[in-house]
Motif scaffolding. Structure first.
Motif, short mmCIF file in Angstrom:
data_model
loop_
_atom_site.label_atom_id
_atom_site.label_comp_id
_atom_site.label_asym_id
_atom_site.label_seq_id
_atom_site.Cartn_x
_atom_site.Cartn_y
_atom_site.Cartn_z
N ILE A 185 -11.82 1.08 11.18
CA ILE A 185 -11.00 0.80 9.98
C ILE A 185 -9.91 1.85 9.87
O ILE A 185 -8.75 1.53 9.65
N SER A 186 -10.29 3.10 10.03
CA SER A 186 -9.32 4.20 9.94
C SER A 186 -8.19 4.03 10.95
O SER A 186 -7.03 4.35 10.67
N ASN A 187 -8.52 3.50 12.13
CA ASN A 187 -7.52 3.28 13.18
C ASN A 187 -6.83 1.93 13.08
O ASN A 187 -6.02 1.59 13.94
N HIS A 188 -7.18 1.16 12.05
CA HIS A 188 -6.63 -0.20 11.87
C HIS A 188 -6.86 -1.05 13.12
O HIS A 188 -5.99 -1.79 13.55
N TRP A 227 -6.32 -7.95 6.62
CA TRP A 227 -6.48 -6.78 5.76
C TRP A 227 -5.43 -5.72 6.09
O TRP A 227 -4.76 -5.20 5.22
N PHE A 228 -5.27 -5.44 7.37
CA PHE A 228 -4.33 -4.40 7.76
C PHE A 228 -2.87 -4.84 7.60
O PHE A 228 -1.99 -4.02 7.38
N GLN A 229 -2.62 -6.15 7.71
CA GLN A 229 -1.27 -6.65 7.46
C GLN A 229 -0.92 -6.56 5.97
O GLN A 229 0.18 -6.14 5.61
N LYS A 230 -1.88 -6.94 5.12
CA LYS A 230 -1.65 -6.92 3.68
C LYS A 230 -1.72 -5.51 3.10
O LYS A 230 -1.08 -5.21 2.09
N CYS A 231 -2.51 -4.66 3.71
CA CYS A 231 -2.74 -3.30 3.19
C CYS A 231 -2.52 -2.27 4.30
O CYS A 231 -3.48 -1.68 4.82
N PRO A 232 -1.27 -2.05 4.68
CA PRO A 232 -1.01 -1.15 5.81
C PRO A 232 -1.36 0.31 5.53
O PRO A 232 -1.42 1.12 6.45
N ASP A 233 -1.62 0.64 4.26
CA ASP A 233 -1.93 2.02 3.91
C ASP A 233 -3.44 2.28 3.81
O ASP A 233 -3.86 3.33 3.32
N VAL A 234 -4.26 1.34 4.29
CA VAL A 234 -5.72 1.53 4.26
C VAL A 234 -6.09 2.79 5.02
O VAL A 234 -5.63 3.01 6.14
#
Length: 109
Positions: free
Chosen positions: A31-34, A71-78
């Protein structure tokens, strides 16, 4: 909203506990690395994810793949910070995972 991912470890030995914790850590590292592809490798084909709001529940590897990538497209700052894994013992032994994805602490089981 709170998500719930339950891992029943009542029949696992302490060495299995460490394997479970290792998989959880790898999942959160992905998750941290998207890295949605790595996340997919770490979940079961029959994954089921439940929420307090039942209409948000989903299951299956195809849905997981789609949701993780979106998730990573919608929330790039995760981000992943304050990751804490603990074990609760009552009727069943359950791993409790707490994490802040950048918008407040989430608790999952």
């Amino acid at each position: 909203s709170t998500s719930s991912i339950q891992l029943n470890i009542s029949s696992l030995s302490s060495s299995d506990d460490s394997v479970s914790v290792s998989v959880i850590k790898k999942y959160y590292e992905a998750i941290s690395n998207h890295d949605a592809s790595e996340m997919i490798l770490l979940v079961d084909d029959n994954v089921e994810v439940t929420f307090l709001e039942e209409e948000r529940n989903w299951s299956g590897i195809d849905t997981a793949t789609e949701k993780f990538k979106m998730w990573f497209q919608k929330c790039p700052d995760v981000i992943v910070k304050d990751l804490k894994i603990s074990k609760r013992t009552d009727n069943n032994e359950v791993l409790i995972v707490e994490c802040n994805f950048g918008n407040g602490l989430r608790k999952m089981r």
